[in-house]
Design an enzyme around this catalytic site. Structure first.
Site, PDB file in Angstrom:
ATOM      1  N   ARG A   1      55.796  14.710  46.695  1.00 43.75           N
ATOM      2  CA  ARG A   1      54.904  15.436  47.582  1.00 43.75           C
ATOM      3  C   ARG A   1      53.486  15.438  47.040  1.00 43.75           C
ATOM      4  O   ARG A   1      53.249  15.391  45.824  1.00 43.75           O
ATOM      5  CB  ARG A   1      55.382  16.881  47.769  1.00 43.75           C
TER       6      ARG A   1
ATOM      7  N   CYS B   1      49.890  19.849  59.637  1.00 40.93           N
ATOM      8  CA  CYS B   1      51.036  19.348  58.873  1.00 40.93           C
ATOM      9  C   CYS B   1      52.040  18.623  59.796  1.00 40.93           C
ATOM     10  O   CYS B   1      51.713  17.584  60.345  1.00 40.93           O
ATOM     11  CB  CYS B   1      51.685  20.492  58.096  1.00 40.93           C
TER      12      CYS B   1
ATOM     13  N   HIS C   1      46.418  23.571  55.128  1.00 43.56           N
ATOM     14  CA  HIS C   1      46.801  24.898  55.594  1.00 43.56           C
ATOM     15  C   HIS C   1      46.191  25.918  54.652  1.00 43.56           C
ATOM     16  O   HIS C   1      45.308  25.607  53.878  1.00 43.56           O
ATOM     17  CB  HIS C   1      48.321  25.024  55.702  1.00 43.56           C
TER      18      HIS C   1
END
Length: 783
Positions: free
Chosen positions: A662, A625, A728
């Site tokens: 996002r 990230c 993740h």
């Protein structure tokens, strides 16, 4: 009030009748929701029914308990109360409670953190009680900064509302500092000497972003803090707890309130319950409840909603409690550890909309504290039980999969009859577990729990290091039931997996020792007179960059090396510390919140030349990230595009619409580093573009998921021995092939720098990891 209000009341009454008498469902939300649709001011229209005023309870953990206990105390004191007791904490739940009530003295309402902005402008509450702020549902609510802004904005719409806030939480204190409302600060006025957990949600000053200093911590970020730069510090306490006693038999403390003092006692325990009772006391004192009335309410407190609720199941004393984020789970583990006898523990975790789809937070829970407990049986349930099982495996705990609470009790043969059971469930998992325990409960009354041993629970617990690990400080240098059913192996599969894993995962939660090959080139099991140097893993800035359970990647790498007899040294390079990368075999770099990421970037830019030399010397680096973004020429720091390390030919730009736009969701890749699909979760606002000819970590194979940007359907980067990705979860637990590819390259680097042979990586039993991988693949229809 006019026709709209009358119409709203009418449709609410009809919907309430229909839900209760036709559909036989609780009418906690829908009547208020439809009434608000007809009359958006229905809460304001009904607020005058509350003759003396109202209290809103808000915060990440403890809202339902504090709300119900405060309502109980007021009723014990002879007051008439309106309360949304079931935890329906949106504006619709508050509206429903008001619509169903007659005139009352007080309203006590639980409010979701982000929905206070819709409730408070209309309710104009007398008090808002702010309990705490912890990371929770990052995919839904985002970073804590957003919650702080929302709560502060809500208070600005109701300037006469007094804010009763937890001053021990710097995140709450920052809100109190920025609003113009009257404030009352509560906190614990002494060091409880409690062992601390790995991850805290606030490390930095809320004014100037300097690292905070603590005189002491209670848990998480709660404690006595100060900023050495700007003077931001815990405010003076208007209401405090002192002489705190915590034990298996309950808790007690002296409460010094805004108006009077009291000594409070409770049959339940836990540091978090001290804060819940202290917050209740502060509010009760302000609304005129006498200490005796509050104590009677505490003594009679018998929650029927699954929060600290006791059952007797098959004659076995059973505690059910809610936990929905790392802090909540860690506090429940502290309660479990007070019981030193044999016990059974089940964790039920869902990932429905109310929970948040992202379950990476499981890796921020210190399940390791349960490892080595004698006579411990551990179970994993809920929709994401496979993820829970993987997490527990890497904590040294062998967990059996169960469909429900009955499945746990069916496997407790051989456990002493007086051994307690603990069932911990997250938000949407709780109702089903609660109903099942109620069905199983015997008709006999629940016996009063006796302490098993004299307690000294305020003393720090000692923790053993991992087997074979070397410790050194570097400071000098929404799925449906069908999905859930499909995710579980059948009984024969589970039995086979348990048999295959038996040597590595002994029963009763014993710590797992390495059982694979010796640390040599042949795997023969010995090297006469020669000990191989450890594999060195540098975890850069774990105190700042650990937003999505990133540290789980390091746990997996360490464990998979140890299980093969390879000794490991993990260097936690915290902010302000230095590490010599020439002696490092693998570097891990995670992501963090904007404030923490900004501070970490300063340290990383100072290491740029060393990092470049390390990468060009084929050093192994895994970056997730934000840690992945900074590898390029430009990357995102908050809303800014700033200069990166320039180690890889790539850039990250700001999306149209900023951080609110996002890319979020489960994702599956095909990667050259693995024969199986690579699964994970993405949640990022940046849009990363690789340079011409630069290889991606993987191609998106699922219909959901984006990867680097909106268009490429590629995620991450592969450059030399660098792996960068947005995935993740964390990445490695459900993708053991990727973990082993990194370990193999890291061992080759160790061989080059030490002159030692490269050991062969023997196969490990990855049935648990692969089952978790396969569940995500099935859910996203990837074969």
């Amino acid at each position: 009030m006019g026709l709209q209000f009358a119409a709203a009341r009418a449709v609410s009454a009809v919907s309430t009748w229909g839900l209760k008498h036709v559909f036989h469902r609780p009418a906690a939300n829908f009547p208020g929701k439809i009434a608000l649709y007809v009359d958006p001011r229905v809460i304001a229209d009904l607020a005058p029914r509350l003759r003396k005023g109202s209290v809103c309870v808000v915060g990440t953990n403890g809202k339902t308990t504090v709300t119900n206990l405060l309502a109980d105390a007021l009723e014990t004191a002879g007051q008439r109360v309106v309360c949304n007791r079931t935890g329906a904490n949106l504006d619709s739940g508050v509206a429903t409670a008001l619509l169903h009530a007659q005139e009352a003295d007080w309203g006590v309402f639980e409010s979701d953190e982000l929905w206070l902005a819709k409730i408070l402008p209309h309710l104009q509450a007398s008090y808002v009680v702010l309990l705490n702020l912890f990371r929770d549902q990052l995919d839904r609510v985002g970073e804590i900064d957003r919650i702080q802004e929302s709560i502060a904005g809500a208070l600005a719409t109701s300037p006469n509302t007094a804010l009763v806030f937890n001053a021990d939480d710097p995140l709450c204190a920052a809100i109190a500092e920025r609003v113009g409302n009257p404030t009352i600060a509560f906190g614990v006025g002494e060091d409880l000497h409690l062992p601390q957990n790995t991850v805290a949600d606030a490390q930095m000053c809320q004014r100037c972003s300097t690292m905070l200093e603590y005189d002491y911590r209670q848990y998480g970020q709660l404690g006595s803090y100060r900023c050495p730069t700007c003077g931001f510090a815990r405010p003076a306490l208007d209401c405090e707890a002192r002489d705190v006693r915590l034990g298996a038999d309950g808790l007690a403390f002296a409460a010094h309130g805004p108006k009077r003092d009291a000594v409070l006692k409770a049959a339940f325990s836990g540091a978090y319950m001290v804060y819940n009772l202290l917050a209740t006391w502060a509010a009760a004192d302000l609304v005129g409840v006498a200490p005796e009335a509050l104590q009677r309410a505490i003594d009679a407190f018998d929650p029927q909603n699954g929060r600290l609720q006791e059952f007797s199941v098959m004659g076995r004393s059973t505690l059910l409690n809610l936990a929905k984020n790392p802090t909540g789970f860690n506090q429940n583990i502290k309660i479990i550890l007070q019981d030193e006898g044999p016990k059974a523990v089940a964790f039920f975790v869902n990932d429905k909309e109310g929970d948040g789809r992202d379950v990476s937070w499981l890796w921020d829970i210190d399940f390791e504290e349960l490892a080595g407990q004698p006579g411990l049986r551990v179970f994993a349930g809920g929709i994401r039980r496979n993820d829970v099982q993987v997490r527990l495996k890497y904590a040294g705990l062998d967990a059996a999969l169960v469909d429900d609470a009955a499945g746990m009790f069916a496997q407790l043969g051989g456990l002493p009859a007086d051994a307690r059971a603990y069932v911990i469930a997250n938000y949407t998992a709780l109702p089903a577990v609660h109903a099942e325990l109620g069905r199983l409960a015997s008709e006999e009354p629940v016996a009063t729990r006796e302490p098993s041993v004299p307690t000294a629970s305020n003393q720090p617990a000692t923790r053993e290091p991992s087997v074979g690990a070397i410790s050194r400080s570097p400071g000098a240098v929404p799925p449906d039931d069908a999905d859930r059913a499909a995710s579980a192996p059948n009984a024969s599969d589970r039995a086979s997996a348990a048999a295959n894993a038996g040597s590595q995962h002994p029963a009763d939660g014993q710590q797992v020792a390495p059982t694979a090959i010796a640390d040599d080139a042949t795997g023969s099991g010995s090297r006469a007179g020669t000990a191989a140097p450890p594999l060195v893993i540098a975890h850069l800035f774990p105190d700042l960059l650990n937003l999505y359970g990133d540290g789980g990647n390091v746990k997996v790498l360490e464990r998979r090396a140890l299980d093969r007899g390879v000794s490991v040294e993990v260097l936690r390079v915290n902010h302000g510390e230095h590490v010599d990368l020439t002696g490092v075999d693998l570097v891990f770099l995670g992501g963090g919140p904007d404030r923490e990421q900004r501070l970490a970037s300063e340290g990383l830019m100072g290491m740029r030349d060393d990092l470049r030399a390390y990468v060009e010397d084929d050093g192994v680096l895994l970056a997730i990230c934000g840690g992945y973004q900074i590898l390029g020429h430009e990357w995102l720091l908050g809303e800014e595009v700033v200069r990166g390390l320039g180690l890889v030919d790539m850039t990250t730009e700001r999306a149209h619409g900023g951080s609110g736009n996002r890319l979020i969701g489960n994702i599956v890749l095909r990667s050259p580093l693995a024969t199986r699909p690579v699964v994970g979760y993405e949640n990022h606002a940046g849009r990363t573009h690789l340079g011409a000819g630069v290889e991606a970590f993987g191609e998106v194979a699922s219909s959901t998921g984006h990867g680097n940007n909106d268009d490429d359907k590629r995620d991450g980067v592969l450059y030399r021995n660098v792996v960068g990705t947005y995935l993740h979860g964390p990445l490695l637990p459900k993708n053991p092939e990727v973990a082993d590819a990194l370990l193999a390259r890291a061992l080759e680097r160790r061989a080059r720098r030490t002159g030692m042979p490269t050991p062969v990586l023997s196969a490990l039993d990855d049935a648990v990891e692969n089952a978790a991988n396969e569940y995500v693949c099935r859910r996203l229809n990837v074969g």
